[in-house]
Motif scaffolding. Structure first.
Motif, PDB file in Angstrom:
ATOM      1  N   PRO A 172       0.836  -1.216   0.000  1.00 46.70           N
ATOM      2  CA  PRO A 172       0.000   0.000   0.000  1.00 46.70           C
ATOM      3  C   PRO A 172       0.866   1.259   0.000  1.00 46.70           C
ATOM      4  CG  PRO A 172       0.096  -0.985   2.172  1.00 46.70           C
ATOM      5  CD  PRO A 172       0.772  -1.950   1.258  1.00 46.70           C
ATOM      6  N   ILE A 173       0.328   2.314  -0.573  1.00 42.81           N
ATOM      7  CA  ILE A 173       1.006   3.619  -0.521  1.00 42.81           C
ATOM      8  C   ILE A 173       0.318   4.408   0.581  1.00 42.81           C
ATOM      9  CG2 ILE A 173       1.373   5.787  -1.715  1.00 42.81           C
ATOM     10  CD1 ILE A 173       1.394   4.236  -4.327  1.00 42.81           C
ATOM     11  N   ASP A 174       1.104   4.856   1.562  1.00 43.31           N
ATOM     12  CA  ASP A 174       0.473   5.647   2.619  1.00 43.31           C
ATOM     13  C   ASP A 174       0.050   6.967   1.999  1.00 43.31           C
ATOM     14  OD1 ASP A 174       1.557   3.584   3.966  1.00 43.31           O
ATOM     15  OD2 ASP A 174       3.369   4.679   4.546  1.00 43.31           O
ATOM     16  N   GLY A 175      -1.225   7.350   2.252  1.00 45.22           N
ATOM     17  CA  GLY A 175      -1.734   8.575   1.639  1.00 45.22           C
ATOM     18  C   GLY A 175      -0.998   9.785   2.169  1.00 45.22           C
ATOM     19  N   PRO A 176      -1.365  10.971   1.687  1.00 44.69           N
ATOM     20  CA  PRO A 176      -0.675  12.179   2.150  1.00 44.69           C
ATOM     21  C   PRO A 176      -0.829  12.296   3.651  1.00 44.69           C
ATOM     22  CG  PRO A 176      -2.176  12.652   0.345  1.00 44.69           C
ATOM     23  CD  PRO A 176      -2.429  11.240   0.737  1.00 44.69           C
ATOM     24  N   THR A 177       0.301  12.484   4.340  1.00 44.27           N
ATOM     25  CA  THR A 177       0.220  12.568   5.783  1.00 44.27           C
ATOM     26  C   THR A 177      -0.130  13.988   6.196  1.00 44.27           C
ATOM     27  OG1 THR A 177       2.576  12.847   5.654  1.00 44.27           O
ATOM     28  CG2 THR A 177       1.786  10.700   6.332  1.00 44.27           C
ATOM     29  N   ASP A 178       0.433  14.985   5.483  1.00 45.15           N
ATOM     30  CA  ASP A 178       0.110  16.349   5.861  1.00 45.15           C
ATOM     31  C   ASP A 178      -0.748  16.952   4.751  1.00 45.15           C
ATOM     32  OD1 ASP A 178       2.154  15.976   4.202  1.00 45.15           O
ATOM     33  OD2 ASP A 178       3.529  17.428   5.110  1.00 45.15           O
ATOM     34  N   MET A 179      -1.889  17.420   5.115  1.00 52.72           N
ATOM     35  CA  MET A 179      -2.842  17.852   4.092  1.00 52.72           C
ATOM     36  C   MET A 179      -2.365  19.111   3.370  1.00 52.72           C
ATOM     37  SD  MET A 179      -4.867  15.602   3.888  1.00 52.72           S
ATOM     38  CE  MET A 179      -5.867  16.325   2.605  1.00 52.72           C
ATOM     39  N   ASP A 180      -1.485  19.878   4.035  1.00 50.58           N
ATOM     40  CA  ASP A 180      -1.130  21.148   3.406  1.00 50.58           C
ATOM     41  C   ASP A 180      -0.372  20.964   2.086  1.00 50.58           C
ATOM     42  OD1 ASP A 180       0.820  20.007   4.843  1.00 50.58           O
ATOM     43  OD2 ASP A 180       1.824  21.868   5.404  1.00 50.58           O
ATOM     44  N   ARG A 181       0.139  19.747   1.858  1.00 51.71           N
ATOM     45  CA  ARG A 181       0.852  19.592   0.593  1.00 51.71           C
ATOM     46  C   ARG A 181      -0.088  19.125  -0.516  1.00 51.71           C
ATOM     47  NH1 ARG A 181       6.310  16.376   1.465  1.00 51.71           N
ATOM     48  NH2 ARG A 181       6.571  16.913  -0.716  1.00 51.71           N
ATOM     49  N   GLY A 182      -1.334  19.080  -0.221  1.00 50.45           N
ATOM     50  CA  GLY A 182      -2.275  18.716  -1.268  1.00 50.45           C
ATOM     51  C   GLY A 182      -2.095  17.263  -1.660  1.00 50.45           C
ATOM     52  N   PRO A 183      -2.198  16.965  -2.954  1.00 49.70           N
ATOM     53  CA  PRO A 183      -2.200  15.579  -3.392  1.00 49.70           C
ATOM     54  C   PRO A 183      -0.788  14.982  -3.447  1.00 49.70           C
ATOM     55  CG  PRO A 183      -2.344  17.030  -5.257  1.00 49.70           C
ATOM     56  CD  PRO A 183      -2.317  17.919  -4.056  1.00 49.70           C
ATOM     57  N   ILE A 184       0.204  15.699  -2.967  1.00 49.11           N
ATOM     58  CA  ILE A 184       1.576  15.170  -3.108  1.00 49.11           C
ATOM     59  C   ILE A 184       1.811  14.053  -2.099  1.00 49.11           C
ATOM     60  CG2 ILE A 184       3.992  15.757  -2.788  1.00 49.11           C
ATOM     61  CD1 ILE A 184       3.328  18.463  -3.974  1.00 49.11           C
ATOM     62  N   LEU A 185       2.335  12.928  -2.607  1.00 50.88           N
ATOM     63  CA  LEU A 185       2.605  11.814  -1.692  1.00 50.88           C
ATOM     64  C   LEU A 185       3.997  11.964  -1.116  1.00 50.88           C
ATOM     65  CD1 LEU A 185       1.379   8.922  -3.995  1.00 50.88           C
ATOM     66  CD2 LEU A 185       0.182   9.882  -2.049  1.00 50.88           C
ATOM     67  N   PRO A 186       4.173  11.809   0.192  1.00 51.13           N
ATOM     68  CA  PRO A 186       5.529  11.848   0.747  1.00 51.13           C
ATOM     69  C   PRO A 186       6.214  10.488   0.553  1.00 51.13           C
ATOM     70  CG  PRO A 186       3.954  11.556   2.499  1.00 51.13           C
ATOM     71  CD  PRO A 186       3.158  11.643   1.230  1.00 51.13           C
ATOM     72  N   VAL A 187       7.534  10.470   0.757  1.00 48.52           N
ATOM     73  CA  VAL A 187       8.273   9.195   0.689  1.00 48.52           C
ATOM     74  C   VAL A 187       7.816   8.344   1.870  1.00 48.52           C
ATOM     75  CG1 VAL A 187      10.548   8.183   0.868  1.00 48.52           C
ATOM     76  CG2 VAL A 187      10.214  10.270  -0.459  1.00 48.52           C
ATOM     77  N   PRO A 188       7.438   7.073   1.624  1.00 46.08           N
ATOM     78  CA  PRO A 188       6.904   6.241   2.714  1.00 46.08           C
ATOM     79  C   PRO A 188       7.905   5.968   3.831  1.00 46.08           C
ATOM     80  CG  PRO A 188       6.939   5.039   0.614  1.00 46.08           C
ATOM     81  CD  PRO A 188       7.443   6.402   0.333  1.00 46.08           C
ATOM     82  N   LEU A 189       7.350   5.509   4.963  1.00 45.33           N
ATOM     83  CA  LEU A 189       8.154   5.381   6.180  1.00 45.33           C
ATOM     84  C   LEU A 189       9.354   4.458   6.071  1.00 45.33           C
ATOM     85  CD1 LEU A 189       5.417   5.484   8.912  1.00 45.33           C
ATOM     86  CD2 LEU A 189       7.241   7.130   8.440  1.00 45.33           C
ATOM     87  N   GLY A 190       9.190   3.285   5.483  1.00 47.16           N
ATOM     88  CA  GLY A 190      10.314   2.348   5.484  1.00 47.16           C
ATOM     89  C   GLY A 190      11.510   2.864   4.719  1.00 47.16           C
ATOM     90  N   ILE A 191      11.266   3.862   3.848  1.00 47.95           N
ATOM     91  CA  ILE A 191      12.337   4.304   2.956  1.00 47.95           C
ATOM     92  C   ILE A 191      12.978   5.585   3.456  1.00 47.95           C
ATOM     93  CG2 ILE A 191      12.792   5.115   0.605  1.00 47.95           C
ATOM     94  CD1 ILE A 191      10.528   3.212  -0.268  1.00 47.95           C
ATOM     95  N   ARG A 192      12.172   6.470   4.006  1.00 49.06           N
ATOM     96  CA  ARG A 192      12.770   7.740   4.457  1.00 49.06           C
ATOM     97  C   ARG A 192      13.689   7.456   5.635  1.00 49.06           C
ATOM     98  NH1 ARG A 192       7.971  11.072   5.020  1.00 49.06           N
ATOM     99  NH2 ARG A 192       9.520  12.661   5.405  1.00 49.06           N
ATOM    100  N   PRO A 193      14.702   8.291   5.809  1.00 51.33           N
ATOM    101  CA  PRO A 193      15.696   7.990   6.849  1.00 51.33           C
ATOM    102  C   PRO A 193      15.119   8.098   8.261  1.00 51.33           C
ATOM    103  CG  PRO A 193      16.249  10.008   5.641  1.00 51.33           C
ATOM    104  CD  PRO A 193      15.028   9.457   5.001  1.00 51.33           C
ATOM    105  N   VAL A 194      15.739   7.363   9.198  1.00 54.59           N
ATOM    106  CA  VAL A 194      15.338   7.429  10.610  1.00 54.59           C
ATOM    107  C   VAL A 194      15.934   8.702  11.199  1.00 54.59           C
ATOM    108  CG1 VAL A 194      15.463   6.223  12.801  1.00 54.59           C
ATOM    109  CG2 VAL A 194      15.534   4.937  10.659  1.00 54.59           C
ATOM    110  N   LEU A 195      15.108   9.495  11.896  1.00 54.03           N
ATOM    111  CA  LEU A 195      15.590  10.782  12.390  1.00 54.03           C
ATOM    112  C   LEU A 195      15.816  10.743  13.890  1.00 54.03           C
ATOM    113  CD1 LEU A 195      13.067  13.082  10.456  1.00 54.03           C
ATOM    114  CD2 LEU A 195      15.347  12.377   9.747  1.00 54.03           C
TER     115      LEU A 195
END
Length: 2027
Positions: free
Chosen positions: A1127-1150
């Protein structure tokens, strides 16, 4: 050849355990992966491949062992299976199921099932196909055809003997098993993919490794590897790793690697500067000459001044030539140095001798220069003559950005060893011989027409026949000479059979021969095509080498397109500049060299180029047999077509040579093809037109189809179009005929593949170093293993090529030398492998880089065969863009290794614009991206030309080829297609290109895959965008089999653009990537998924333009549709509109970090939009968070910030390599709340600013010091626990044995022992004391210089000597180490690699590392003094840095960093866009990044000020007044600024408002002026902190020109911990030339340092000890004042500590010593090219401290006045020149002439001793030569006007040389020169006691004779020989002179004056000359009688008779008429 084993299953196992199997063949073992928790059956399903070099013998054995695997203990053997390979060899394929046997050879229940295949070399055992071999597509083999890891495995078993050391096979096995544990391993460690991706651009790496694998191999965890290694009894130091991206799958390998670099770099002009210094000439052949040197570079000539009557002129003149041309043109220019005799305005002079060399040879030298080398002059007109003299010069060639390191210029005292310093590259013998170069030109084919068709019609109308439209001839250019063949009128196939002969020294110093076919034309001749032959590639200088030889072979010429237009825009391509875009012609030629025997009298001694007829190629054999070749191509995709051409139909044309060329097919080559059955020589000509029906061939009638059908492109997006090649892929095929010389290409391919593999391995190693992966050295070992096995493999493969028939001499010789080189390289690689350790890694890496260059060089085949293939994109029959594919890359061979790397593979190519159109931005945009499949081979081998295409297609053929199986298809119809979804995870980019005038960009990325494209969002105003965006491409259709897609997906192209509000987006760079593929039947789980972010390098043209951090995955959409996809996690922050962010497993651990920023100040801000910056502020931003500095209220008044430290918190990735950049921006706050951006800076790596709290465990200070990372803050901590014991630092280095005898015990109170760091002087002093006893009968050396004589310059020159000595020793040491290493290598190759050896070496290493640090220090210090000079006086020294002080002390950025603020877009032209021009100011400050929270002990420490955070103890930044004292010593090698090649330099200094121009003290006509000045300036930091020191050229009229300037940032120096305000001297003294300059005494400085650094101390103890922290220093405690009184003092002790401050724990760092720095002078008009160097130093003293003393006097030494009196007493044995008129005896009228060098005008002559019959002359004549002399430099100083027009006098420094000549006086004609001697007053042979003992030896054999110096002896008398050269150029003695030389200082001369000649005062007595010399004066009658009677008797008689006769004839004529009249009248 290869053996393949598929290991399927092992059944009947007992118990439950982890299983692993091992297969061994010929000593090379492979491990399977580990199967966990198996019960009775283990399904391995793995394939192994052993490449074998020699055929497998029927009784060799394959062994398989099965183990129970254990992580901790040794693996337990279950059973073994052995099989003799006889049946395999016979049948080629065997399937076996059999039981295993245990240790006792008894069978057990467990059985194994395998399949074995063997492919022999000749393909006898059926060609196999991986697909038919592997039944299930999911099974993949392990071996992947890499070369085996060990060299030995390549030798067949019976050759192996005892080569393998016991350690090796298990070592591999160990390593292989680690590799295959991939599955469990990768759960915690992501495999194979570094953070920096393997898909790097510019790396052509074989495709095999790029494809993501089914189960990624592990990049081994280091500890694991070590543990396993130890269990197996291996040392970690011998483990090698095969490949980081080790392959565990059988890649279908159908795609090849794309080349990234788009723009052609050749042919683009660059800046070059050639600088030549002519120093002097020696031993010029000729009598009494006036030599001038002419320096020519290319077409430009410059001359030196003329020196009168000397054979060894001294010039020291400097010439500079500037060029702006392409590199190729530059390096072919010839540098010619010629010496000309007596040139003047009226006559051109006669050439004495010349020397030439091309610029390329100089450029390839180390440092691009020859320094102080002697060029051998020879006369090109006279080959038989020997050398004509030597010319000493420096030659340097500088391109942009090269910096030349000139060896330090100082007084050159060492005697010139001419033979040892010849101007020749390494490896060229000093005795070069003359040689003839024969270049034979036979014929050419396939020329293009060179007239337009209109002309053709005109011609046809006039002449009535259709002739070929080209009149070709060949021109050859070599070493500056040209030769031409005759012109063949109107011929496309001209036949010349002529040879051009060049005569040139051998080996020539010119690298290339240029061969050009030109078209002769009435108006101007144009080049048709050009080819360069590189002599290094067609010869070999080794002892088994060969002279240059070439051919007879065809060379192919490429250039512009063939359609003729009057103005050909690509004409330069035909001249050989840039990459040719089309085939022009081919030329058959050969080259041979013959060394001349110059003694042979018949030889023609001219060097003119000759042209003569030659025989045609007798043996068609050597050019090769004509064969029919077949080229097939299929276009699988054509996308990214530029929109400019998108509206017209497009087609593609493929050509090879002229075949397939339809537009310009006019001048088809007339094909010579032998008829079957006909006689070999009968050739049938037929014009091959495309329309013509070809002969019936064995495969039905086949006409070449060379271009695809035109098609209308479809729109991809707003920039690009694509062609609809969906299921239907068009094909082309071409038949062509070429000479069959494939062997050449095959050998090149094998070497290329070895090189590719090596390059890829090295890239891996560098990657591992860059990303700090553990154990890169193991990978390097693996690389070396692969290399050595590859090399041996080449030798075996090439060996069978030895007896190939159609080969030229070059083929045979090259093969031999390549085999030698590779065999050698293989052995060296094996040896190197054993030497690779962690600490030697870096050096070894360099050596391996050399291997790579060598391989690439060897692989380049000079003799062409098949021309390259061109692919043109045509629109409307116009050629738009092209790609060029070398034919060897797509050439087919049965043997895998010989096959071209792109043969039968799908290759991605980018089409580019031809010629100059492709330069600059036009060349960066892709014209089209194509996926093309190519296959080229013999027509008869073409049966599987489709084998490499992706499977699942049907062939579509033309009508007539319908049912013929081998007929090529015209298109492919794909029936199988797979549907995928591509996910592009675009995270961020960094260090992008600045595309807007603000210095920032508005970047967005466009991702292309197949025919789809998508964009990320635009982020405004940033160079480091974090898009954090997922792009999803749905319904991506790929054609072909599913499993092929998995391993070999197509590439993704990512382009970065800058969005502009108007106009189209600007291109900012591009990169490629390959996605990780998941098939529908695979799990989305580790190790492969989710994919990791990787860095991809972005390119813009040829330059890098940032990195992209992203990940790409390609997911197959299975039968279940998209629901199966993760599954693709939908947009997490609505302010970016329809843009999908990089999913959790791939983005770096902060995790949470705190960033502290130190705001210090802003400097040098330039205007913004013409307004000055007034109220600036700095904004810092990192990962979306940030902080603003305080506002600077008035930038003019105080540019520093009021609040120093601020901080912000931010979430950053744990992995430091993924840290985002930190952006610094400066804005100016204007009225009404407006802000303007001034400039910005991106800190791309936070690495060096990260603070890691120290470990509690690391007690020892040295360890934690590493973590401090250069923070002043860190160095002020006092809380850390300290080691308790004291360390006594005794400053006396241990003395090496050699020196023992010089150590003398001295009583402690003597001033001589300063027990501090016994450096040079101390040793000297001790020596001095001892010298009385040494040496016995030697002359006593000079007494120690009295202190009053010493000045600053004594110190300076002594220091320079020391520096040179150290440099010399470093070089010697380096050379010695290298030699030793080579020896070791040679040894090791001989020795058997016994396992003992390694362990011994290790033990040694361990011992070494135990040696304490101080020990090493001592060693280093004592090294430089080994070779001492006996009489070097003891002088205190300073440190001369031959570079800027900044480079030595890391820019003084120990706590205050300088960030350049940039603004403005980067220029499109790579050349002139320097960063300098974009700098608009500098921000000073620092950053500290650390993880939250900090350990308590840091914040709880005493004196911790929370306001300053990590920046404790920094000084205040309030304005401060400082006295700046600038000392300028001298400048060297200035760039000439006047027409006469000189300059009149003076110093100009600018600091803030102060501007000093020292104009009146300019130095006339000098390029190496000594200034010796100091300037005092008062300044206020921070307003005035940038010091500019410039050198200007004074001009009488007009403005003065800037020669060059250097800028110094004083502020960083002032605040640095290195204490750069005033250098610390070597010793402390309070008077004399070495007075302490600093107002603070050493003890005060020390206590201040201790206080600031919170260091305990200093505690002065009794007995000369001082304790600081835990260190104790010793030293003397007394000092002498000027009156010689001694007093107690601690200063020496304090100074001892200061000079070793870097050894103090925590607070220590190196303090700046007393020094002189050398700074390059740069001129803004000529960026990057040095204009000279300036030696100087700067002292700074704060004004609120006590004032410093007066500046030291460094004014240049004044030369001392001397007078040299030379008395010529007598001469003897002078040769006799005249025959006496009267007496006929031989005699000479002798006089002697003398002068001091450089003062010819003041020459003095003795009187004449007339009529000397024995050569004896008596003179008693005195010359007096007054002169000014610089003792230190051993030079005479002369000031004179250069010419009558000169404004002022010029100062020259020349060596002190006295010239005496003997002459024969003549009354009426010119005097005759008889001989001369030149004495160097500093070292000349002692005169002989008598005339008898005086011989030629005294001149020729100077080395052995004792030399004396007149400056030491003062008075010398003796006999010296006069010499001259006879007819044979041999030196002979032409006389001897008895002379007396007496040197007096000016004062002494005044006290005891002497007269010139024989005059008063102190007159000399008249010489007693015998009266014979005046005989004819005294007795005239006797002379006359002698004259009449003897000498001219007969002459007189003859004259009298003649006169009588004449009188009679006259009388007869007079009286005749009268008598006649009388007779007639009968009177």
């Amino acid at each position: 050849m290869a053996l393949l084993l598929q290991l399927r299953t092992v059944t009947g196992l007992r118990g439950r355990a982890d299983r692993i199997a091992k297969a061994v063949f010929r000593g090379l073992s492979f491990y399977t992966r580990v199967l966990e928790n198996c019960e009775d059956e283990a399904r391995f399903d793995e394939t192994f491949r052993w490449p074998v070099a020699s055929s497998i013998d029927g009784n060799e054995i394959l062994e398989i062992q099965v183990f129970n695997y254990s992580k901790v203990f040794t693996n337990r053997l279950i059973g073994t299976f052995q099989m003799v390979l006889q049946k395999v060899v016979e049948e080629g394929q065997v399937e076996v199921t059999d039981t295993l046997i245990d240790d006792n050879n008894s069978a057990i229940q467990t059985s194994i099932s395998i399949e074995i295949r063997y492919q022999a070399l000749d393909g006898t055992v059926g060609a196999w196909n991986d697909k038919e071999f592997l039944e299930t597509p999911s099974v993949h083999s392990e071996g992947d055809g890499r070369y085996p890891l060990e060299t030995d495995s390549l030798l067949s078993s019976h050759r192996q003997g005892l080569d393998i050391s016991p350690g090796k096979s298990n070592q591999q096995s160990a390593e292989k098993s680690f590799r295959s544990k991939g599955k469990e391993k990768t759960k915690e460690h992501k495999a194979g993919k570094g953070v920096f991706s393997a898909m790097k651009l510019g790396k052509t790496r074989p495709s095999k490794d790029d494809h993501r694998k089914q189960d990624e191999p592990a990049v081994l965890e280091a500890e694991d590897l070590d543990r396993k290694a130890l269990l197996q009894g291996l040392e970690p130091d011998t483990i090698s790793l095969a490949s980081v991206t080790a392959v565990t799958t059988n890649v279908s390998n159908k795609r090849s690697k794309p080349d990234i670099k788009m723009e052609p770099s050749a042919g683009r002009p660059m800046d070059y500067q050639v600088s030549i210094t002519i120093i002097e000439a020696r031993q010029l052949v000729g009598l009494n000459m006036d030599p001038v040197v002419c320096v020519e570079v290319g077409e430009e000539k410059k001359y030196t001044s003329m020196k009168e009557s000397t054979n060894c002129p001294y010039y020291n003149e400097y010439f500079v030539f500037d060029f702006h041309v392409p590199p190729d043109v530059m390096f072919d220019k010839i540098i010619k140095l010629s010496v000309i005799h007596s040139k003047n305005l009226l006559r051109s002079g006669t050439l004495v001798g010349s020397f030439k060399m091309d610029v390329g040879t100089v450029y390839t030298q180390p440092e691009h220069q020859f320094y102080h080398k002697w060029a051998i002059l020879s006369d090109p007109e006279d080959l038989t003559a020997g050398l004509k003299g030597y010319l000493k010069c420096d030659i340097a060639v500088v391109g942009k950005g090269d910096n030349i390191k000139t060896p330090h210029k100082a007084n050159e005292t060492e005697e010139d060893d001419i033979e040892g310093n010849l101007l020749l590259p390494d490896g060229v013998p000093p005795e070069r011989q003359w040689a003839r170069f024969y270049i034979k030109i036979y014929r050419a084919e396939g020329l293009p027409r060179m007239n337009t068709s209109i002309m053709a019609n005109v011609k046809k109308a006039l002449i009535g026949e259709n002739k070929d439209l080209v009149d070709p001839y060949v021109q050859v250019v070599f070493a500056g000479q040209k030769g031409k063949t005759s012109i063949q009128k109107s011929s496309y196939e001209p036949l010349w059979n002529e040879q051009i002969i060049f005569t040139e020294m051998f080996p020539p110093l010119c690298k290339r021969i240029k061969i050009q076919i030109r078209d002769s034309d009435k108006v101007n001749d144009v080049a048709i095509g050009t080819h360069f032959i590189d002599l290094r590639k067609i010869s070999n200088e080794g002892d088994k080498g060969f002279l240059p030889t070439f051919g007879p072979a065809w060379v192919n010429m490429y250039g512009s397109t063939r359609n003729y237009t009057l103005m050909d825009e690509h004409q330069e391509l035909n001249e050989g500049l840039g990459e040719g875009v089309s085939f022009r012609a081919r030329l058959l030629m050969s080259l041979a060299v013959e060394i001349l025997d110059t003694t042979n009298p018949e030889i023609n001694s001219s060097t003119e180029v000759q042209v003569e007829q030659a025989t045609s190629v007798a043996d068609q054999n050597c050019t090769g047999k004509m064969e029919e070749f077949f080229l097939f191509g299929a276009f699988l995709e054509a996308t990214m077509i530029d929109r400019k051409i998108g509206d017209k139909p497009i087609n593609f044309e493929v050509t090879i040579g002229n075949y397939g060329n339809q537009i310009d097919g006019m001048s088809k080559p007339i094909l010579r093809r032998k008829k079957e059955g006909g006689d070999g020589n009968e050739e049938e000509s037929e014009l091959l037109q495309n329309s013509s029906e070809d002969e019936g061939d064995e495969d039905g009638e086949m006409v070449s189809v060379s271009s695809s059908q035109p098609m209308k492109p479809l729109v991809t997006d707003r920039n690009y179009f694509h062609l609809p090649y969906f299921e239907k892929k068009p094909c082309i095929y071409i038949k062509s005929w070429w000479q069959d010389q494939r062997r050449r290409l095959y050998n090149a391919n094998i070497m290329d593949k070895i090189a590719d593999k090596l390059e890829e391995g090295l890239n891996d190693v560098q990657e591992m170093i860059k990303t700090e992966k553990p154990h890169p050295e193991r990978r390097l070992r693996g690389v070396l293993e692969e290399l050595s096995s590859g090399c041996l493999h080449f030798v075996t493969l090439a060996d069978k090529d030895q007896h190939h028939s159609s080969r030229t001499r070059l083929d045979r010789e090259r093969l031999k030398s390549c085999m030698r080189e590779l065999e050698n390289m293989g052995q060296q690689a094996t040896t190197l492998r054993s030497q690779v350790k962690k600490n030697t890694m870096k050096d070894k890496l360099k050596l391996v880089q050399n291997f790579l260059q060598k391989l690439r060089f060897l692989a380049d085949e000079p003799q062409h065969t098949i021309p390259d293939v061109f692919i043109w994109m045509m629109s409307n029959n116009k050629r738009i863009a092209y790609a060029r594919v070398p034919s060897k890359d797509i050439l087919y061979s049965i043997v895998d290794e010989e096959m071209g790397k792109d043969c039968a593979k799908v290759k991605t190519i980018f089409l580019k614009l031809p010629g100059k159109r492709g330069f600059g931005p036009a060349g960066w945009t892709v014209q089209a991206k194509m996926e093309i499949y190519l296959w080229l081979g013999l027509n008869k081998q073409r049966k599987d030309f489709l084998s490499g295409l992706p499977c699942g297609f049907e062939e579509k053929k033309t009508a007539r080829g319908q049912n013929l199986p081998s007929f090529p298809p015209i298109s492919l119809l794909y029936t199988k297609k797979q549907v995928f979804q591509l996910r592009a995870h675009m995270y961020q980019a960094r260090s992008l290109f600045a595309a807007d005038s603000s210095g920032l960009s508005d970047p967005f990325a466009r991702v292309f895959f197949i025919s789809q494209s998508q964009c990320t969002e635009v982020l405004n105003e940033t160079l480091c965008p974090t898009w954090d965006q997922l792009l999803v491409f749905d319904n991506v259709e790929l054609y072909g089999e599913a499993h092929e897609m998995r391993d070999d997906p197509p590439i993704i192209v990512i382009e970065i653009y800058d969005q502009d509000t108007v106009g189209k987006a600007d291109f900012m760079g591009r990169t490629f990537a390959k996605p990780v593929v998941k098939m529908s039947d695979e799990q989305y789980c580790p190790p492969r998924f989710p994919p990791q972010l990787e860095y991809y390098q972005i390119y813009r043209g040829n330059s890098t333009a940032g990195d992209l951090l992203a990940a790409f995955e390609l997911l197959q959409i299975g039968p279940g549709g998209k629901s199966d996809l993760p599954p693709i996690d939908g947009p997490t922050d609505m302010d970016r509109g329809p843009i999908l962010p990089v999913p959790l497993g791939i983005r770096p651990v902060l995790s949470k970090y705190r960033v502290e920023v130190l705001f210090w100040g802003l400097r040098d801000l330039k205007r913004v939009n013409l307004a000055q910056v007034d109220r600036p502020r700095v904004d810092i931003e990192c990962a979306g968070k940030g902080v603003q500095s305080a506002l600077i209220q008035n930038y003019k008044k105080n540019p520093n910030f009021s609040t120093l430290v601020k901080w912000f918190e931010v979430d950053l990735p744990e992995n430091e390599l993924l840290h985002p950049p930190l952006n610094i921006r400066v804005v100016d706050c204007r009225a009404f709340g407006r802000y303007t951006l001034v400039g910005s800076h991106a800190v791309s790596s936070l690495r060096k600013f990260i603070y890691r709290p120290p470990d509690k465990k690391a007690q020892h200070w040295n360890m934690t010091a590493k973590h401090l990372n250069g923070y002043l803050a860190m160095t002020n901590r006092a809380h850390r626990s300290r080691p308790t014991g004291e360390i006594v630092v005794n400053m006396e280095p241990e003395v090496p044995i050699k020196k023992m005898e010089t150590m003398v015990k001295l009583e402690a109170n003597s001033d001589a022992v300063v027990k501090v760091d016994v450096s040079e002087e101390e040793k000297e002093r001790k020596k001095k004391k001892k010298k009385g006893g040494g040496g016995g009968g030697e002359e006593v050396e000079e007494e120690e210089p009295d202190d009053s004589m010493l000045d600053w310059w004594s110190k300076y020159f002594a220091s320079i000597e020391t520096m040179k000595e150290q440099l010399r020793q470093q070089e010697a040491a380096a050379a010695e180490a290298e030699e030793k290493e080579e020896m070791e290598m040679a040894e090791e190759i001989k020795l058997d690699d016994s396992p003992m050896k390694g362990s011994k070496a290790q033990a040694k290493n361990k011992e070494k590392s135990k040696a304490p640090k101080d020990d090493k220090k001592k060693k280093q210090q004592s090294a430089p003094e080994l070779p001492e000079k006996k009489n070097k006086p003891r002088i205190d020294e300073l440190k001369v840095f031959n570079k800027e002080l900044e480079t030595e002390f890391d820019n003084f950025e120990d706590w205050l960093h300088t960030f350049n603020l940039l603004r403005g877009k980067i220029g499109d032209n790579d050349d002139n866009a320097t960063e300098e021009e974009r700098i608009v100011g500098r921000f000073k400050g620092s950053i500290c990044v650390y993880k939250m929270p900090l350990p308590d002990d840091i914040t709880k420490e005493a004196g911790y000020d929370p306001n300053f955070g990590m920046f404790q103890g920094i000084p205040s930044n309030d304005p401060i007044n400082v006295l700046v004292r600038v000392y300028v010593v001298r400048a060297t090698d200035l760039h000439p600024a006047d027409i006469n090649g000189k300059a009149d330099p003076y110093i100009a200094i600018k600091l803030g408002k102060t501007d000093i121009k020292d104009k009146e003290n300019y130095i006339s006509k000098q390029l190496n002026p000594v200034f010796g000045k100091s300037f005092d300036i008062e300044a206020t930091f921070p307003m005035e902190s940038m010091l500019t020191v410039a050198v200007y050229d004074w001009d009488l009229v007009g403005t003065d020109d800037l020669i060059g300037e250097t800028k110094i940032d004083l502020e960083n120096r002032y605040y640095s911990k290195h204490r750069a305000t005033c250098g610390v001297s070597q010793t402390y003294s309070i008077h004399g030339y070495n007075t302490w300059r600093d107002p603070m005494k050493p003890s005060q400085i020390l206590s201040k340092l201790c206080k600031d650094g919170k260091v305990d101390g200093p505690h002065y103890g009794p007995g000369g000890r001082v304790k600081v922290a835990n260190r104790v220093f010793t030293g003397p405690t007394e000092i002498e004042d000027e009156n010689g009184q001694k007093k107690q003092t601690d200063e020496h002790l304090a100074l001892a500590v200061l000079r070793h401050w870097e050894d103090i724990p925590w607070a220590g760092c190196k303090l700046v010593p007393e020094h002189v720095e050398t700074r390059p002078l740069l001129n803004p008009d000529k960026p990057g090219i040095e204009q000279g160097r300036l030696e100087m130093w700067v002292d700074m003293f704060p004004m609120d401290m006590p004032a410093p003393g007066p500046a030291i006097d460094i004014s240049p030494r004044k030369p001392k006045k001397y007078e040299l009196r030379v008395i010529v007493w007598n001469t003897d044995e002078v040769i006799l020149e005249d025959d006496d008129y009267f007496t006929g005896e031989k005699s000479s009228d002798i006089f002697v002439r003398g002068w001091l060098k450089g003062q010819q005008e003041d020459k003095q002559d003795t009187d004449v001793h007339y009529h000397s019959l024995t050569g004896e002359g008596n003179f008693n004549w005195r010359y007096i030569f007054p002169f000014d002399y610089l003792m230190a430099e051993e030079k005479i100083v002369i000031s004179k006007k250069e010419s009558m027009f000169s404004w002022d006098e010029t100062e020259y420094k020349i060596p002190a040389r006295l010239t005496l000549q003997v002459w024969d006086a003549d009354h009426f004609s010119a005097d005759d020169f008889l001989g001369a001697i030149e004495l160097d007053l500093n070292r000349f042979p002692r005169g002989a006691k008598t005339s008898k003992q005086c011989s030629l030896e005294m001149v020729t054999n100077e080395a052995e004779l004792p030399m004396i110096s007149i400056f030491k002896q003062k008075r010398v008398k003796g006999w010296w020989p006069f010499v001259a050269r006879d007819e044979n150029d041999e030196l002979e003695v032409t006389g001897k002179v008895e002379a007396e030389l007496h040197l007096l200082t000016a004062e002494e001369a005044e006290k005891s004056p002497a007269g010139l000649a024989r005059n008063e005062p102190d007159p000399l007595e008249k010489p007693n000359r015998p009266d014979t010399s005046f005989i004819w004066f005294l007795n005239p009658l006797k002379s006359i009688k002698y004259l009449i009677c003897t000498r001219y008797k007969w002459l007189i008689i003859k004259i009298v008779l003649a006169l009588l006769l004449l009188v009679m004839v006259a009388l007869f004529l007079y009286s005749m008429p009268g008598y006649m009249v009388k007779k007639l009248l009968g009177a």
